[in-house]
Design a protein around this motif. Sequence first.
Motif, PDB file in Angstrom:
ATOM      1  N   ARG A   1     -41.322 102.794   3.220  1.00 57.34           N
ATOM      2  CA  ARG A   1     -39.982 102.774   3.801  1.00 57.34           C
ATOM      3  C   ARG A   1     -40.007 102.757   5.332  1.00 57.34           C
ATOM      4  O   ARG A   1     -39.180 103.401   5.980  1.00 57.34           O
ATOM      5  CB  ARG A   1     -39.146 103.944   3.293  1.00 57.34           C
ATOM      6  CG  ARG A   1     -38.924 103.864   1.804  1.00 57.34           C
ATOM      7  CD  ARG A   1     -38.006 104.968   1.354  1.00 57.34           C
ATOM      8  NE  ARG A   1     -37.792 104.904  -0.080  1.00 57.34           N
ATOM      9  CZ  ARG A   1     -37.035 105.732  -0.753  1.00 57.34           C
ATOM     10  NH1 ARG A   1     -36.398 106.692  -0.119  1.00 57.34           N
ATOM     11  NH2 ARG A   1     -36.890 105.631  -2.057  1.00 57.34           N
ATOM     12  N   LYS A   2     -40.971 102.058   5.860  1.00 58.43           N
ATOM     13  CA  LYS A   2     -40.986 101.839   7.298  1.00 58.43           C
ATOM     14  C   LYS A   2     -40.236 100.534   7.583  1.00 58.43           C
ATOM     15  O   LYS A   2     -40.366  99.562   6.814  1.00 58.43           O
ATOM     16  CB  LYS A   2     -42.430 101.711   7.817  1.00 58.43           C
ATOM     17  CG  LYS A   2     -43.281 102.948   7.607  1.00 58.43           C
ATOM     18  CD  LYS A   2     -42.770 104.120   8.432  1.00 58.43           C
ATOM     19  CE  LYS A   2     -43.633 105.359   8.208  1.00 58.43           C
ATOM     20  NZ  LYS A   2     -43.112 106.533   8.944  1.00 58.43           N
ATOM     21  N   TYR A   3     -39.473 100.517   8.663  1.00 63.44           N
ATOM     22  CA  TYR A   3     -38.815  99.279   9.075  1.00 63.44           C
ATOM     23  C   TYR A   3     -39.818  98.466   9.886  1.00 63.44           C
ATOM     24  O   TYR A   3     -40.316  98.937  10.911  1.00 63.44           O
ATOM     25  CB  TYR A   3     -37.543  99.577   9.873  1.00 63.44           C
ATOM     26  CG  TYR A   3     -36.431 100.025   8.960  1.00 63.44           C
ATOM     27  CD1 TYR A   3     -35.591  99.083   8.368  1.00 63.44           C
ATOM     28  CD2 TYR A   3     -36.256 101.370   8.655  1.00 63.44           C
ATOM     29  CE1 TYR A   3     -34.587  99.474   7.497  1.00 63.44           C
ATOM     30  CE2 TYR A   3     -35.258 101.772   7.775  1.00 63.44           C
ATOM     31  CZ  TYR A   3     -34.425 100.811   7.198  1.00 63.44           C
ATOM     32  OH  TYR A   3     -33.435 101.200   6.319  1.00 63.44           O
ATOM     33  N   VAL A   4     -40.137  97.293   9.389  1.00 59.02           N
ATOM     34  CA  VAL A   4     -41.255  96.510   9.923  1.00 59.02           C
ATOM     35  C   VAL A   4     -40.730  95.282  10.659  1.00 59.02           C
ATOM     36  O   VAL A   4     -39.917  94.517  10.121  1.00 59.02           O
ATOM     37  CB  VAL A   4     -42.187  96.044   8.777  1.00 59.02           C
ATOM     38  CG1 VAL A   4     -43.350  95.225   9.332  1.00 59.02           C
ATOM     39  CG2 VAL A   4     -42.695  97.239   7.986  1.00 59.02           C
ATOM     40  N   TYR A   5     -41.206  95.097  11.885  1.00 59.61           N
ATOM     41  CA  TYR A   5     -40.941  93.867  12.639  1.00 59.61           C
ATOM     42  C   TYR A   5     -42.258  93.138  12.818  1.00 59.61           C
ATOM     43  O   TYR A   5     -43.152  93.646  13.490  1.00 59.61           O
ATOM     44  CB  TYR A   5     -40.326  94.167  14.010  1.00 59.61           C
ATOM     45  CG  TYR A   5     -38.888  94.585  13.939  1.00 59.61           C
ATOM     46  CD1 TYR A   5     -37.874  93.649  14.055  1.00 59.61           C
ATOM     47  CD2 TYR A   5     -38.543  95.910  13.748  1.00 59.61           C
ATOM     48  CE1 TYR A   5     -36.533  94.019  13.971  1.00 59.61           C
ATOM     49  CE2 TYR A   5     -37.211  96.302  13.670  1.00 59.61           C
ATOM     50  CZ  TYR A   5     -36.209  95.346  13.780  1.00 59.61           C
ATOM     51  OH  TYR A   5     -34.894  95.719  13.697  1.00 59.61           O
TER      52      TYR A   5
ATOM     53  N   SER B   1     -38.521  92.401   8.793  1.00 59.32           N
ATOM     54  CA  SER B   1     -37.930  91.316   9.571  1.00 59.32           C
ATOM     55  C   SER B   1     -39.019  90.545  10.319  1.00 59.32           C
ATOM     56  O   SER B   1     -39.946  91.148  10.865  1.00 59.32           O
ATOM     57  CB  SER B   1     -36.941  91.897  10.589  1.00 59.32           C
ATOM     58  OG  SER B   1     -36.490  90.888  11.463  1.00 59.32           O
ATOM     59  N   PHE B   2     -38.894  89.243  10.317  1.00 56.38           N
ATOM     60  CA  PHE B   2     -39.709  88.445  11.225  1.00 56.38           C
ATOM     61  C   PHE B   2     -39.045  88.501  12.602  1.00 56.38           C
ATOM     62  O   PHE B   2     -37.829  88.306  12.716  1.00 56.38           O
ATOM     63  CB  PHE B   2     -39.795  86.989  10.767  1.00 56.38           C
ATOM     64  CG  PHE B   2     -40.589  86.801   9.522  1.00 56.38           C
ATOM     65  CD1 PHE B   2     -41.967  86.916   9.532  1.00 56.38           C
ATOM     66  CD2 PHE B   2     -39.956  86.506   8.316  1.00 56.38           C
ATOM     67  CE1 PHE B   2     -42.707  86.752   8.377  1.00 56.38           C
ATOM     68  CE2 PHE B   2     -40.692  86.341   7.150  1.00 56.38           C
ATOM     69  CZ  PHE B   2     -42.073  86.460   7.184  1.00 56.38           C
ATOM     70  N   SER B   3     -39.850  88.785  13.607  1.00 54.42           N
ATOM     71  CA  SER B   3     -39.333  88.779  14.978  1.00 54.42           C
ATOM     72  C   SER B   3     -40.031  87.627  15.696  1.00 54.42           C
ATOM     73  O   SER B   3     -41.199  87.732  16.088  1.00 54.42           O
ATOM     74  CB  SER B   3     -39.646  90.120  15.653  1.00 54.42           C
ATOM     75  OG  SER B   3     -39.229  90.097  16.997  1.00 54.42           O
ATOM     76  N   VAL B   4     -39.309  86.534  15.812  1.00 54.82           N
ATOM     77  CA  VAL B   4     -39.938  85.300  16.295  1.00 54.82           C
ATOM     78  C   VAL B   4     -39.864  85.223  17.823  1.00 54.82           C
ATOM     79  O   VAL B   4     -38.792  85.383  18.414  1.00 54.82           O
ATOM     80  CB  VAL B   4     -39.272  84.061  15.655  1.00 54.82           C
ATOM     81  CG1 VAL B   4     -39.890  82.779  16.205  1.00 54.82           C
ATOM     82  CG2 VAL B   4     -39.425  84.115  14.136  1.00 54.82           C
TER      83      VAL B   4
ATOM     84  N   LEU C   1     -50.567  94.377   4.064  1.00 54.67           N
ATOM     85  CA  LEU C   1     -50.165  95.392   5.047  1.00 54.67           C
ATOM     86  C   LEU C   1     -48.640  95.564   5.042  1.00 54.67           C
ATOM     87  O   LEU C   1     -48.137  96.693   4.971  1.00 54.67           O
ATOM     88  CB  LEU C   1     -50.648  94.998   6.450  1.00 54.67           C
ATOM     89  CG  LEU C   1     -50.150  95.896   7.587  1.00 54.67           C
ATOM     90  CD1 LEU C   1     -50.592  97.347   7.393  1.00 54.67           C
ATOM     91  CD2 LEU C   1     -50.633  95.368   8.938  1.00 54.67           C
ATOM     92  N   VAL C   2     -47.931  94.452   5.090  1.00 53.17           N
ATOM     93  CA  VAL C   2     -46.462  94.524   5.103  1.00 53.17           C
ATOM     94  C   VAL C   2     -45.952  95.176   3.816  1.00 53.17           C
ATOM     95  O   VAL C   2     -45.059  96.026   3.849  1.00 53.17           O
ATOM     96  CB  VAL C   2     -45.860  93.112   5.297  1.00 53.17           C
ATOM     97  CG1 VAL C   2     -44.363  93.117   5.023  1.00 53.17           C
ATOM     98  CG2 VAL C   2     -46.144  92.603   6.708  1.00 53.17           C
ATOM     99  N   LYS C   3     -46.541  94.792   2.701  1.00 43.77           N
ATOM    100  CA  LYS C   3     -46.123  95.352   1.416  1.00 43.77           C
ATOM    101  C   LYS C   3     -46.290  96.878   1.399  1.00 43.77           C
ATOM    102  O   LYS C   3     -45.407  97.616   0.945  1.00 43.77           O
ATOM    103  CB  LYS C   3     -46.974  94.714   0.305  1.00 43.77           C
ATOM    104  CG  LYS C   3     -46.501  94.978  -1.092  1.00 43.77           C
ATOM    105  CD  LYS C   3     -47.345  94.183  -2.063  1.00 43.77           C
ATOM    106  CE  LYS C   3     -47.048  94.610  -3.491  1.00 43.77           C
ATOM    107  NZ  LYS C   3     -47.993  94.023  -4.440  1.00 43.77           N
ATOM    108  N   GLU C   4     -47.419  97.346   1.897  1.00 47.31           N
ATOM    109  CA  GLU C   4     -47.688  98.791   1.924  1.00 47.31           C
ATOM    110  C   GLU C   4     -46.711  99.521   2.861  1.00 47.31           C
ATOM    111  O   GLU C   4     -46.280 100.632   2.575  1.00 47.31           O
ATOM    112  CB  GLU C   4     -49.129  99.053   2.376  1.00 47.31           C
ATOM    113  CG  GLU C   4     -50.182  98.607   1.378  1.00 47.31           C
ATOM    114  CD  GLU C   4     -50.157  99.442   0.106  1.00 47.31           C
ATOM    115  OE1 GLU C   4     -49.653 100.586   0.137  1.00 47.31           O
ATOM    116  OE2 GLU C   4     -50.625  98.942  -0.935  1.00 47.31           O
TER     117      GLU C   4
ATOM    118  N   VAL D   1     -40.149 103.083  12.668  1.00 42.20           N
ATOM    119  CA  VAL D   1     -40.219 101.633  12.819  1.00 42.20           C
ATOM    120  C   VAL D   1     -41.640 101.244  13.201  1.00 42.20           C
ATOM    121  O   VAL D   1     -42.272 101.905  14.032  1.00 42.20           O
ATOM    122  CB  VAL D   1     -39.236 101.139  13.914  1.00 42.20           C
ATOM    123  CG1 VAL D   1     -39.288  99.625  14.042  1.00 42.20           C
ATOM    124  CG2 VAL D   1     -37.816 101.598  13.612  1.00 42.20           C
ATOM    125  N   VAL D   2     -42.137 100.173  12.569  1.00 46.91           N
ATOM    126  CA  VAL D   2     -43.475  99.657  12.895  1.00 46.91           C
ATOM    127  C   VAL D   2     -43.327  98.210  13.337  1.00 46.91           C
ATOM    128  O   VAL D   2     -42.819  97.370  12.591  1.00 46.91           O
ATOM    129  CB  VAL D   2     -44.425  99.737  11.682  1.00 46.91           C
ATOM    130  CG1 VAL D   2     -45.794  99.156  12.036  1.00 46.91           C
ATOM    131  CG2 VAL D   2     -44.570 101.173  11.210  1.00 46.91           C
TER     132      VAL D   2
END
Lengths: 340, 122
Positions: free
Chosen positions: A100-104, A128-131, A92-95, A75-76
Motif C-alpha cells: 500500500r505504498k503510493y508509487v511514482y 502512477s507513471f510519472s513521465v 518491485l512495483v507489484k510488491e 510514497v515511493v
Amino acid sequence: MSLPVSQMWAVASYVVRQKLAGRKRYPLVLMLEPLFRCNLACAGCGKIQYPAQILRKHLTVEQCLAAVEECGAPVVSIPGGEPLMYPDIGSLVKELIARRKYVYLCTNAILLKEKLAAGLFTPSKYFSFSVHLDGLREEHDEAVCRDGVYDQAVEGIKEALRRGFRVTTNSTLFDGASPLRVREFFDEMMDLGVEGMMISPGYSYSKAPDQEHFLRTQRAHDLFSQILSNPKRRWRFNQSPLFLQFLMGKQEFECTPWGNPTYNVFGWQRPCYLLQEGYAATFKDLLETTRWENYGRRSGNAKCRDCMVHCGYEPTAVNHTFGSWRGFRDTVAATVTGRF
Amino acid sequence: MTDGATLEGWVPEIGPGLSLADVVDKAFDYRGNVTVVLTDGSEIEGYLFNRDADAPVPFVRVFDLSGGGPHTLSYREIRTIRFTGRDTAAGNSYAAWLRAKEAAKVADRAEKGSGSAPPRGA
C-alpha cells in the motif's frame, strides 16, 4: 491539486501521526534509485556519470523492499537511471503496491509502450507513471539531447492511459524557458488526459554537462510567476499548491532535506537527493548523524543557496499545510479557487 | 563540467602541502575509477563511492572493477590514490549536442536552398 482522495488522506494521516508522535524529522517520499543506468544522457542530469561497473549494478528487489520498510514513507518515487531498464521493475512495483505504498515510476517513457505490451504492470490507485517531459517537442528533445523522444513519450502516455493507468508528468524548467510555451505545454498535457503535472526548477548538479542554464532564485520567481499567476482552471498539478506559491516567491520556505531521502546502490545518500556528500548504512544513521544544520538556505551553504527543487521544498510545503492554520487555509484556498 | 577541469591522470604526492584526507575527498568527488595504493604495496582499482573522515577509524569504501565489494579501507592503510580511470563527468556533451544540432540545421537549410534534391517519388 489532482491527487486521489485516498492518497491525500494517506499522506495527511501519516503527517498528523508523525506530528502527534513528536517526530521532528520524518520522510515523506522515498527516492528509490534501483540503478543509475539510463538510455538518455540529458544535459542537465548529474545522476548517471559513473564507470561501467557501477552502471551495471542494481539493487535487488529485496534490498529495495528493505529500504522501503526501513524508511516508512507513504510514497515511493522510483527514479534512476531509467527504472524501466531495471530487470525486476514489474515485481518491485507489484510488491510496493501490495504494501500500500503510493508509487511514482519516473520514466522518460522510451520503453513504456514495450513494457506495457509485455504486461509488466497492472493499473492501481497506488501506482502512477510519472513521465519526464521538459516542455513541448522542441524544448524537450533539446533538454534530453535527442530528437524524437517527445513523440515517444507522448505515445507511451496515450498507451498507458488507454490501458487505465494513472499518468502524471514531471518537468524541470531551466533558464531561458518561455512562459508562453510552458503554458502551451500544460494545455497539451491536459488535452492528453494526464492526471496531473509536477514542475520544478532544475538543480545545478556539479557533474551535469550543462552548467549555464540553471535558474537562480529571482529569475525562478519571475519565470514561475509569469507561468502560474493566471492559471487555467483546467490545469491540474500533482503537487502542493504551497510549493507552487513558493516557486512564485509568495511563500518563504526553508529546505527539508530529510523529507525525500534517497536510497541507491551506494546506500542512504547524504544529505538529500541532489547532493552527494557521503552515504549512511541505515536510514536511522542517515537521520541521526547527518549534520542537517549545514544544509538549506539559512546554513549559508553555497550549494543550497539557489536550490528550489521540489525534493527539498515540497516536504516543507506539506509540513506547512499540516503545521499551521495559515498553511492549511492557504492550501484549501488554492485548491478550491485553482489560483496560486 | 567543462573540458580541462578533470583530475584524470593525476598522481598526487601526499606530503606537507597535500594531506591524504584532501586526496580522499577529491577521489570521492571524482566520477571515474581510481587506484588506491596501500601501505603494504598492494593496490585496489575501482570506484571510491564513500568516505568518512570523522568516523572513529576514518575509512573509504570502494567497488572494484568487477563491481565486487564494497571494500572498506581505513585511511591508515592508504599510501595514496591515483586517478587512473576515465572521468565520466568530464567533457561537454551538451555543447557537442548543440553543435551537432546547429550543423544539421545548416545542412538542412543548404539542401532546401540549393533545390538540388529531387522530390520524393520523382
